[in-house]
Design a protein around this motif. Structure first.
Motif, PDB file in Angstrom:
ATOM      1  N   PRO C 236       0.687  -1.197   0.121  1.00  0.00           N
ATOM      2  CA  PRO C 236      -0.150  -0.220   0.081  1.00  0.00           C
ATOM      3  C   PRO C 236       0.893   1.489  -0.197  1.00  0.00           C
ATOM      4  CG  PRO C 236      -0.649  -1.703   1.654  1.00  0.00           C
ATOM      5  CD  PRO C 236       0.570  -2.219   1.066  1.00  0.00           C
ATOM      6  N   ASN C 237       2.098   1.158   0.732  1.00  0.00           N
ATOM      7  CA  ASN C 237       2.543   2.613   0.676  1.00  0.00           C
ATOM      8  C   ASN C 237       3.335   2.843  -0.515  1.00  0.00           C
ATOM      9  OD1 ASN C 237       2.130   2.829   3.436  1.00  0.00           O
ATOM     10  ND2 ASN C 237       4.347   2.177   4.012  1.00  0.00           N
ATOM     11  N   GLN C 238       3.650   1.924  -1.261  1.00  0.00           N
ATOM     12  CA  GLN C 238       4.206   2.208  -2.588  1.00  0.00           C
ATOM     13  C   GLN C 238       3.397   2.436  -3.708  1.00  0.00           C
ATOM     14  OE1 GLN C 238       6.293  -1.624  -3.359  1.00  0.00           O
ATOM     15  NE2 GLN C 238       7.698  -0.470  -4.164  1.00  0.00           N
ATOM     16  N   MET C 239       2.057   1.999  -3.341  1.00  0.00           N
ATOM     17  CA  MET C 239       1.144   2.293  -4.613  1.00  0.00           C
ATOM     18  C   MET C 239      -0.018   3.321  -4.140  1.00  0.00           C
ATOM     19  SD  MET C 239       1.873   0.028  -6.824  1.00  0.00           S
ATOM     20  CE  MET C 239       0.304   0.105  -7.777  1.00  0.00           C
ATOM     21  N   ARG C 240       0.138   3.906  -2.946  1.00  0.00           N
ATOM     22  CA  ARG C 240      -0.819   4.973  -2.650  1.00  0.00           C
ATOM     23  C   ARG C 240      -0.968   6.029  -3.394  1.00  0.00           C
ATOM     24  NH1 ARG C 240       0.651   5.166   2.636  1.00  0.00           N
ATOM     25  NH2 ARG C 240      -0.640   3.461   3.085  1.00  0.00           N
ATOM     26  N   PHE C 251      -5.515  -3.358  -6.230  1.00  0.00           N
ATOM     27  CA  PHE C 251      -4.428  -4.330  -6.357  1.00  0.00           C
ATOM     28  C   PHE C 251      -4.575  -5.347  -5.131  1.00  0.00           C
ATOM     29  CE2 PHE C 251      -1.430  -2.781  -3.229  1.00  0.00           C
ATOM     30  CZ  PHE C 251      -1.800  -1.486  -3.262  1.00  0.00           C
ATOM     31  N   ALA C 252      -3.838  -6.313  -5.022  1.00  0.00           N
ATOM     32  CA  ALA C 252      -3.828  -7.002  -3.751  1.00  0.00           C
ATOM     33  C   ALA C 252      -2.759  -7.323  -3.176  1.00  0.00           C
ATOM     34  CB  ALA C 252      -4.346  -8.571  -4.215  1.00  0.00           C
ATOM     35  N   LEU C 253      -2.741  -7.701  -1.865  1.00  0.00           N
ATOM     36  CA  LEU C 253      -1.486  -8.217  -1.206  1.00  0.00           C
ATOM     37  C   LEU C 253      -2.042  -8.808   0.181  1.00  0.00           C
ATOM     38  CD1 LEU C 253       1.452  -8.440  -1.727  1.00  0.00           C
ATOM     39  CD2 LEU C 253       1.969  -6.734  -0.305  1.00  0.00           C
ATOM     40  N   TRP C 254      -1.206  -9.896   0.660  1.00  0.00           N
ATOM     41  CA  TRP C 254      -1.209 -10.240   2.010  1.00  0.00           C
ATOM     42  C   TRP C 254      -0.562  -9.202   2.616  1.00  0.00           C
ATOM     43  CZ3 TRP C 254       0.344 -12.620  -2.250  1.00  0.00           C
ATOM     44  CH2 TRP C 254       1.629 -12.551  -2.308  1.00  0.00           C
ATOM     45  N   GLU C 309      -9.238   2.666  -3.429  1.00  0.00           N
ATOM     46  CA  GLU C 309      -9.279   3.911  -2.874  1.00  0.00           C
ATOM     47  C   GLU C 309      -9.936   3.900  -1.526  1.00  0.00           C
ATOM     48  OE1 GLU C 309     -10.206   6.753  -5.705  1.00  0.00           O
ATOM     49  OE2 GLU C 309      -9.319   8.091  -4.363  1.00  0.00           O
ATOM     50  N   SER C 310     -10.949   2.900  -1.237  1.00  0.00           N
ATOM     51  CA  SER C 310     -11.608   3.206  -0.011  1.00  0.00           C
ATOM     52  C   SER C 310     -11.001   2.694   1.199  1.00  0.00           C
ATOM     53  CB  SER C 310     -12.841   2.330  -0.288  1.00  0.00           C
ATOM     54  OG  SER C 310     -12.725   1.009  -0.285  1.00  0.00           O
ATOM     55  N   ASN C 311     -10.018   1.639   1.127  1.00  0.00           N
ATOM     56  CA  ASN C 311      -9.469   1.212   2.033  1.00  0.00           C
ATOM     57  C   ASN C 311      -7.745   1.487   2.291  1.00  0.00           C
ATOM     58  OD1 ASN C 311      -8.283  -0.594   0.242  1.00  0.00           O
ATOM     59  ND2 ASN C 311      -8.908  -2.664   1.295  1.00  0.00           N
ATOM     60  N   ILE C 312      -7.328   1.996   1.306  1.00  0.00           N
ATOM     61  CA  ILE C 312      -5.820   2.049   1.214  1.00  0.00           C
ATOM     62  C   ILE C 312      -5.177   2.818   2.374  1.00  0.00           C
ATOM     63  CG2 ILE C 312      -5.610   4.033  -0.271  1.00  0.00           C
ATOM     64  CD1 ILE C 312      -3.148   2.019  -1.676  1.00  0.00           C
ATOM     65  N   ASP C 313      -6.061   3.600   2.923  1.00  0.00           N
ATOM     66  CA  ASP C 313      -5.274   4.663   4.140  1.00  0.00           C
ATOM     67  C   ASP C 313      -5.334   4.026   5.397  1.00  0.00           C
ATOM     68  OD1 ASP C 313      -4.660   6.721   2.583  1.00  0.00           O
ATOM     69  OD2 ASP C 313      -6.447   7.605   2.452  1.00  0.00           O
ATOM     70  N   ASP C 314      -6.014   2.810   5.430  1.00  0.00           N
ATOM     71  CA  ASP C 314      -5.960   1.877   6.660  1.00  0.00           C
ATOM     72  C   ASP C 314      -4.652   1.225   7.005  1.00  0.00           C
ATOM     73  OD1 ASP C 314      -8.579   3.209   6.615  1.00  0.00           O
ATOM     74  OD2 ASP C 314      -9.348   1.009   5.966  1.00  0.00           O
ATOM     75  N   PHE C 315      -3.763   1.056   5.886  1.00  0.00           N
ATOM     76  CA  PHE C 315      -2.584   0.180   5.980  1.00  0.00           C
ATOM     77  C   PHE C 315      -1.390   1.121   5.884  1.00  0.00           C
ATOM     78  CE2 PHE C 315      -6.082  -2.452   4.114  1.00  0.00           C
ATOM     79  CZ  PHE C 315      -5.989  -3.346   4.785  1.00  0.00           C
ATOM     80  N   ASP C 316      -0.423   0.482   6.712  1.00  0.00           N
ATOM     81  CA  ASP C 316       0.850   1.282   6.598  1.00  0.00           C
ATOM     82  C   ASP C 316       1.845   0.165   6.383  1.00  0.00           C
ATOM     83  OD1 ASP C 316       2.980   3.021   6.641  1.00  0.00           O
ATOM     84  OD2 ASP C 316       2.783   3.398   8.874  1.00  0.00           O
TER      85      ASP C 316
END
Ligand code: ATP
Ligand code: ATP
Ligand code: MG
Ligand code: MG
Lengths: 359, 508, 317, 347
Positions: C236-240, C251-254, C309-316
């Protein structure tokens, strides 16, 4: 006075200016061997697990490809040339071996065919250098890309991994219960062969003469071109052998095997006291140089240090080794033993090391 | 010194290269507005002296004054700055660069922005060449120019410097009569403008025609300086050599046998044409000519280190394959090359290895060779030639020129040759060793060796050879018997243009 | 770099040390998984070290495996650069008593005790195919930007993607697979090459974090932005910023940190003899709860998360 | 020359290259050959796929992608002309790129200051090579092989497993790196400007001409009193500075800096110079040729996939090209040599 017919010994000569121990101990070879001993001893005492016999096992398996290729490379550099394509030949050999094996060619036949192809690759370098009179540095930068490209192109995405276990086990087998790999036996045999050829045959004398003065060697009946052609072919052949080793040890034939190995080999050879100008060097020093780099790497890894420090140390050692030679030479010149061609007093182009357009 | 300071003065200057004392005490005093000859045998130290003046070498001892001022140059740029221009014995040009650039390298005219003014350079070169009457295209690279053309560029280079001191180290050696005359005119003009000119030459006719003062050197030391009008050629020669000239060539009687080396129609485009010669057992054949006549090339082609386009070479009736020196050696041919340091010896290898290099295959036992085997063979041959060295592992490069030459001879005699080709046998060798070498050659001939001797020294050719073959510009212009071979005859053939091939009987 | 192992235990082993050997150093994906491994080690109370090569080649990895063997490490956690090439070295390590866990990229099963899989391969392949199908409307040409040509996991996913496409999305054509070798510049240039060689390209799948980031950067300021879809596996950090600027929809990732965390627990369970790596073995993995070893010694972390877009800011990470 | 001699008046210099002369001269130049090969490659590839040239990105990538290699090839050509070689440029590029990244990340210095620092750092790294080569009298191949390891090792050790992402780089620099001016990418403009400056330096200044002289015959250079040590230092420092600049270009183009930045690019730079007609043993060749070589090599890499050749074969093609170039060079040199000999024969 009759010169051609009978002997009239009017004078006698001492064979050597210095006693044997000075000649053996006060050399670059001895220095690098001593350094190896010091590093080894230090590591055994200070670094945990280093004294374990398995260290030797891994070390030998790790340095084998570099050591193999360093042998012909030493001879080539002594003639004043260089072969940067060796690592690509390793990849080429691995791929050819793999493809032939995949196509059902028996192991030994596949091996021989791959080796032959590598010898041809080496001879290709040799022909370009000797017949066309091209600088080996440029030629082998080109064939480095060419051979690697063929290797990678021929195999594409795949790696060939279905190798009979017996062969892989053979490569990694130990001698009896010891931690000495069986590979040591052929390796030592090859080292002895190369050492004898370089130091105790007329061919070897020609190699040194060609490196010190191409012209004087030619004017003395040394076939410099043929010598170089043989050496480049040999370099291809031995690099091919290293490729087979790579393939069997890792059970995987890949086009990108041994990428970047050429610079490691050159670094080890130069560290081992071989002069890049040609004409100087000996097999024992080269062996010590290769093992020294391997040992330092092994010790540092055991100490938990990263691969980066190993690179820095390799580079520093390399530069220190050549500068030491030049500083020693500079002092040596004062006593009049330094090679004329480095001396600033003598700008005669006749003796410049890389004389171009020598035809 | 009471009177006005000389333009250039050297006092007791010394220079050694390792064990070689090239210059023991060189002294020279050249007045402004004069042309000063510097003469001496090969190896007398003339070029070394010149290189010290040029700032290329730094002297080990002695004084160096320009217009009365002590100077000490760190490099040649300093010397140029101080108004010293030098034409070196061997042309030193950058092969990849144009003629114009070669003349101006390091001091190109530039504008305010550091941009090189090519037009100005070219104009000046065209002007210079016109003055020298040189038909060289200023924009071509210097690679491939003849030695004479290169020498002319060196002269133009020196002239274009506004020099107070001009030194010319054998500038005429490769020039034709016309070119020499033009050079002399230029030198005289410079003299008249107050320049101090030093002229080094082995040709006494030129020296006496051009110079006003003459300094003689011998064995790295100053011998004498005289106004040219007060000495004769004979006196100078006597001082040069230091003894009676006739001592030098101890020619022994030898019985001449069957032909050993036969060369027929040897041709290599651009170098030599249609060379045919025969050397018999016990015979010394001299190959004479001016520098650059192509004699060395002929010898190298015979030996096989150079290729040739047509012709054939046989040794004792069997053809020597072209381009295969090893085979030639096996068949009994030995070749002592002209350039000892580059071709004759591996300078950085021990004496023993040098001597045994061509025979290492023969010496090997079961294919293996050791230092012990080499030393035994080398000690034997070094002793026979009385090489002065303490140990066999001394590097060949550390020996003096004469001893180096003996090592080369030892190396070739150890191959037990039937034919010996020897190019400039005594170049750069002191007088004592010189006569040793001559005696040796005579002895070898007496023992039945066939010898082809190339020499630029006329007395050596005339004193040693049974027969003299003369080359000019790559063409064979005369073959003279010992009786026919007078200095005049040889010189005439050597300077002949090949289209006007000399009639032997007319020449004698 | 990390620290070396501690004192040598009896019977030739320091059972309480875990060494992580990623494919290569300086890769943010493995930085994250190492972080997870380190946290787990702290919780367990064992020594932890991370070493590895600078290039992702098997032969350079072998030296580090050998070193761990010499150090008698309790357990190794390796992400394999080649399924067989490092096999013998791992065997050697196991003979010396070291337990071997592969993570992220597996070797052949006989060379390791347990493989901690980020998600099951079919699931990963399907999720990416579904994402791209959705973004390009189920029709058109797509291409794959992979890592190294020999990467085990990549090749398996690509194979499964092809099968998935053939089975469920007959209108989507996979026109080319290119290899960026997990090298930023190479992946970037390969993306440029793909777009030029295939003017009708509708979408790119890049199942590698380096690849997707490089491809996104190329697309973001090219004429293809918004026209060519991009999906794959990324952090997520790279793709934000590319999600934000609309270059990439989803996109996806564990969570690689969890992957490392789980691997460290699995390694510890093996080293302390709690499990043997047989099917059905159960072990506790700290915050993640209990895991069971499946067939062939595979432990699956879970389903990948889809980021948009909806959830990306929840991850770091 | 202030002296006047009573010799024939100087002939007026003739007008040299008239149109026809100029054309044959142009045809003989090595650079023309590479340019023709380059254009042919463009034409063929574009015929297969018009997008290769006639699309915004195709056009952009044509000049943008080679910019970094052009930078390195110019520096490499200068060093090779002096009869040396610089194998450390890839590592220098990596180290300076990382340095720049760190400065952006840690200091917030203005972009232009960071650029200057990176270029200066590159110059210093180059200078270290130069000092070792010129004063220790050790061949450049060995020295720069050593510093290749050292510089790379320092970068890796310093960076650890950190890497710098696009988000750490000032957006202005990234925009610059991908932006264009007058339809030509900014980085391409930079490479053109550098090329022009380098051509001027090598053709029209003493420094440049002395580079050629030193490489052509080092011994003669000593006889001429050229300051060869200083020139060697200058060549290496320039090569280093250009590698530093290439590092910045890399950052602005790719945005991320990983541990392998620039690995192996040194041999591409040497390859570009060799393909471009720079003789490996010095003395001849031009920076323009080297730059064209860089264009050719990079564009071939991009063109092969378009032409349907799997990209695995790229390296083989590059290798064949290098070999072809040096063989061809030798062939022409031989012919020229024979021609000169024949001319002498006639005169
Ligand atoms: N660089 C050098 N190293 C060793 N010895 C040298 C060197 N240069 C010259 N010599 C030796 O110094 C001596 C004087 O040489 P020099 O070239 O000054 O003689 P010369 O008078 O110019 O002879 P020539 O008439 O042949 O040109 C010779 O014995 C020569 O071999
Ligand atoms: N390497 C070379 N390349 C091109 N031309 C050469 C080369 N060496 C010699 N030459 C030319 O060949 C011709 C003859 O050479 P050389 O000087 O050896 O003749 P020589 O008669 O042996 O004279 P010397 O008295 O110097 O021995 C000269 O015109 C020279 O310029
Ligand atoms: Mg002289
Ligand atoms: Mg001669």
């Amino acid at each position: 006075m009759s010169l051609l017919a009978e002997k009239t010994p009017a004078r006698t000569y001492a064979a050597h200016a210095k006693p044997w121990w000075q000649r053996t101990l006060m050399t670059r070879d001895a220095a690098i061997i001593a350094l190896l001993v010091v590093v080894w001893t230090y590591a055994s005492i200070v670094i945990l697990n280093f004294s374990d016999p398995i260290t030797v096992y891994f070390l030998v398996l790790d340095v084998t490809p570099i050591l193999l290729i360093a042998l012909p490379m030493t001879l080539i550099i002594i003639t004043g040339e260089i072969d940067l394509s060796v690592a690509s030949v390793v990849g080429l050999s691995s791929v050819l071996f793999g493809v032939l094996h995949r196509e059902g060619v028996p192991m030994v036949a596949a091996m021989v065919l791959a080796l032959l192809a590598c010898a041809v690759a080496g001879a290709f370098n040799g022909v370009l250098v000797t017949r066309f009179g091209l600088p080996s540095l440029a030629v082998t930068i080109g064939t480095m890309a060419l051979f690697r490209g063929i290797a990678v192109g021929a195999l594409g995405t795949t790696a060939i991994t279905d190798w009979p276990d017996a062969w892989g086990d053979l490569v990694q087998a130990r001698i009896g219960d010891s931690q000495i790999p069986l590979m040591t036996v052929p390796l030592v045999a090859l080292i002895v062969i190369f050492a004898v050829v370089l130091h105790f045959t007329p061919f070897g004398r020609g190699i040194f003469a060609a490196g010190l003065s191409k012209d004087a060697a030619r004017f003395s009946g040394v076939n410099v071109d043929r010598t170089k052609l043989i050496l480049f072919t040999l370099s291809g052949l031995v690099s091919g052998l290293a490729g087979i080793y790579f393939t069997l040890r890792y059970g995987s034939a890949r086009g990108d095997n041994a990428t970047g190995l050429e610079l490691q080999v050159v670094a080890a050879v130069l560290l081992g006291g071989v002069s890049i100008f040609g004409g100087r060097g000996a097999i024992p020093g080269v062996i010590a140089g290769v093992v020294l780099i391997g040992t330092i790497g092994s010790a540092l890894r055991l100490d938990g240090l990263s691969a980066n420090i190993i690179q820095i140390i390799t580079g520093v050692l390399l530069i220190a080794a050549v500068i030491a030679a030049s500083v020693l030479g500079w002092t040596g010149r004062i006593v009049g033993t330094y090679r004329r061609q480095h001396s600033s007093d003598e700008p005669s182009s006749k003796q410049s090391p890389q004389r171009k357009r020598s035809e | 010194m009471p009177d006005t300071p000389a333009a250039l003065e050297l006092r007791d200057v010394a220079k050694s290269f390792g064990p070689v004392r090239a210059l023991r005490s060189g002294s020279l005093r050249v007045e402004a507005g004069s042309i000063h000859a510097l003469v001496g045998e090969n190896g007398a130290g003339k070029s070394t002296l010149v290189k010290i003046v040029a700032g290329l070498y730094r002297r080990d001892a002695g004084d160096y004054l320009l217009a009365g001022e002590q100077v000490d140059f760190r490099n040649t740029a300093d010397a140029k700055q101080a108004g010293v221009a030098v034409i070196y014995q061997e042309p030193t040009l950058f092969p990849d660069l144009s003629v114009t650039e070669n003349i101006f390298m390091g001091r190109q005219p530039t504008n305010r922005w550091g941009r090189i003014d090519r037009a100005a350079m070219r104009t000046e070169v065209v002007e210079l060449f016109a003055r020298l009457g040189v038909p060289i295209e200023p924009d071509r690279p210097t690679e491939g120019l003849s030695i004479a053309d290169q020498q002319l560029i060196e002269i133009a280079k020196a002239l274009s410097l506004d020099a107070k001191v001009l030194i010319m180290d054998e500038p005429t050696a490769a020039l034709s009569g016309n070119e020499v005359d033009r050079l002399m005119t230029v030198a005289r003009t410079l003299r008249d403008q107050g320049c101090a000119v030093v002229f080094i030459s082995h040709r006494f006719d030129e020296v006496f025609a051009l110079c006003d003062t003459i300094t003689v050197m011998r064995d790295g030391a100053y011998i004498s300086t005289d106004p040219i009008s007060e000495v004769t050629e004979d006196e100078i020669v006597q001082r040069l050599v230091g003894r009676e000239v006739s001592d030098l060539y101890p020619k022994l009687e030898a019985t001449v046998g069957k032909p050993m080396l036969e060369v027929k129609g040897l041709t290599s485009t651009g170098l030599f044409h249609d060379i045919s010669l025969t050397v018999r057992e016990g015979e010394i054949v001299g190959l004479a000519g001016l520098v650059g006549a192509g004699r060395s090339e002929v010898a190298q082609a015979i030996f096989g280190v150079d290729s040739y386009d047509s012709g054939e070479v046989t040794l004792d009736g069997r053809p020597i394959p072209p381009g295969d020196p090893r085979r030639a050696i096996e068949m009994g041919l030995a070749f002592v090359p002209e350039d000892r340091r580059q071709h004759g010896l591996v300078l950085d290898a021990p004496i023993s290895r040098n001597i045994t290099l061509p025979t290492s295959g023969r010496l090997a036992r079961n294919g293996l060779i050791s230092t012990g085997i080499e030393n035994r063979s080398a000690a034997d041959w070094a002793a026979r030639l009385e090489v002065k060295a303490a140990t066999l592992d001394a590097l060949a490069g550390t020996l003096s020129g004469g001893n180096q030459q003996k090592v080369v001879l030892a190396k070739w005699l150890s191959t037990q040759p039937k034919v010996l080709i020897i190019d400039e046998p005594t170049r750069g060798i002191d007088v004592g060793t010189k006569s040793e070498v001559h005696r040796l050659l005579s002895t070898l001939a007496q023992e039945g060796l066939a010898i082809l001797m190339i020499s630029s020294e006329l007395p050596e050719v005339l004193g040693m050879a049974d027969r003299v073959i003369v080359l000019s510009e790559g063409h064979q212009t005369a073959e003279l018997s010992r009786e026919e071979a007078t200095p005049e005859a040889v010189m005439r053939a050597a300077t002949a243009h090949h289209s006007t091939t000399l009639n032997v009987s007319e020449a004698s | 770099g990390g620290s070396g192992s501690g004192d040598e235990g009896e019977g030739g082993g320091d059972t309480s040390s875990i060494t992580f050997i990623p494919k290569n150093l300086g890769n943010p994906y493995f930085d994250a998984s190492d972080k997870g491994g380190k946290n787990a080690a702290k919780e367990i109370g064992t020594k932890w070290a991370q070493v590895g090569p600078t290039e992702s080649t098997p032969d350079s990895q072998v030296s580090f495996i050998n070193t761990a063997t010499q150090q008698r490490a309790g357990a190794l956690v390796v992400s394999a650069n080649d399924p067989t090439a490092i096999g013998d070295a791992l065997e050697e390590a196991r003979n010396a008593g070291t337990k071997v866990v592969t993570m992220d990229s597996d070797t052949e099963p006989q060379f390791r005790d347990v493989f901690v899989s980020q998600a099951d391969a079919a699931g990963i392949a399907k999720s990416q195919v579904d994402l791209i199908a959705e973004q390009i409307g189920g029709k058109g040409e797509v291409a794959v930007l992979s890592a190294a040509a020999n990467a085990t996991n990549q090749n398996e996913w690509i194979k499964l993607m092809e099968e998935e496409l053939a089975a469920n999305h007959p209108d989507i054509k996979l026109v080319q697979t290119v290899y960026g070798d997990d090298d930023d510049q190479k992946s970037f240039d390969k993306t440029a090459g793909l777009l030029q060689s295939h003017p009708n390209l509708k979408g790119i799948i890049s199942p590698t974090t380096v690849g997707i980031a490089a491809a996104a950067r190329y697309l973001s300021d090219s004429q293809y932005k918004g026209k060519v879809a991009l999906t794959g596996l990324g952090t997520p950090n790279q793709m934000r910023e590319y999600i934000k600027d609309g270059t990439v929809k989803s996109f996806a990732l564990w969570d690689p940190e969890q992957l490392g965390y789980l691997s460290a627990y699995a390694a510890d369970a093996l080293a302390s003899g709690d499990i043997e790596g047989k099917e059905g073995d159960k072990f506790e993995a700290g915050d993640l709860g209990e895991y069971t070893v499946g067939a062939d010694g595979v432990v699956v972390l879970g389903e990948p998360t889809v980021f948009d877009e909806s959830n990306i800011d929840d991850f770091d990470f | 020359m202030t002296t006047t001699l009573d010799a024939p008046a100087p002939a007026a210099p003739q007008p040299r290259h008239r149109a026809a002369n100029r054309l044959t001269w142009l045809l003989k130049q090595r650079e023309t050959g590479i340019a023709v090969a380059f254009v042919a490659l463009l034409v063929v590839t574009t015929a297969v796929n018009p997008n290769f040239l006639f699309s915004t990105d195709g056009w952009r990538d044509l000049t943008l992608t080679p910019a970094i290699l052009v930078c390195l090839a110019i520096g490499q050509a200068m060093v090779i002309v002096t009869r040396n070689v610089d194998l450390s440029v890839g590592s220098t590029l990596g180290l300076t790129a990382y340095l720049a990244g760190r400065l952006f990340l840690d200091t917030g210095l203005p972009v232009i200051v960071v650029v200057l620092i990176a270029v200066a750092a590159g110059a210093v790294l180059g200078l270290i090579n130069g000092v070792l080569v010129a004063f220790a009298k050790v061949p450049a191949l060995v020295i720069t092989l050593g510093t290749l390891y050292i510089y790379r090792g320092i970068m890796l050790e310093w960076a650890g497993s950190d890497r710098i992402n696009a988000s750490d780089i000032p957006p202005g620099l990234l925009d610059f790196g991908t932006g264009s001016f007058l339809f030509i990418p900014n980085l391409a403009w930079i490479s053109f400007a550098l090329l022009a400056a380098a051509i001027y330096l090598m053709r029209s200044t003493r420094v440049g001409r002395e580079f050629y002289a030193i490489g052509s015959d080092p011994a003669a250079a000593t006889l001429y009193g050229l300051r060869d040590k200083r020139r060697v230092l200058q060549a290496f420092a320039t090569s280093g500075a250009l590698a530093g600049l290439a590092g910045i270009l890399y950052v602005s183009r790719y945005g991320t800096i990983s541990s392998g930045v620039g690995q192996g690019i040194e041999l591409e730079a040497v390859g570009a110079a060799v393909v471009g007609g720079v003789a490996i043993f010095g003395g001849s060749g031009t920076v323009l040729g080297a730059a064209l070589g860089a264009y050719l090599l990079t564009t071939i890499n991009r063109a092969l996939p378009v032409l349907g050749i799997p990209d695995f074969w790229q390296q083989a093609v590059v290798g064949a090209l290098i070999i072809g170039a040096i063989v061809l060079d030798r062939y022409f040199a031989r012919r020229q040599h024979d021609k000169l000999l024949a001319e002498r024969e006639e005169s």
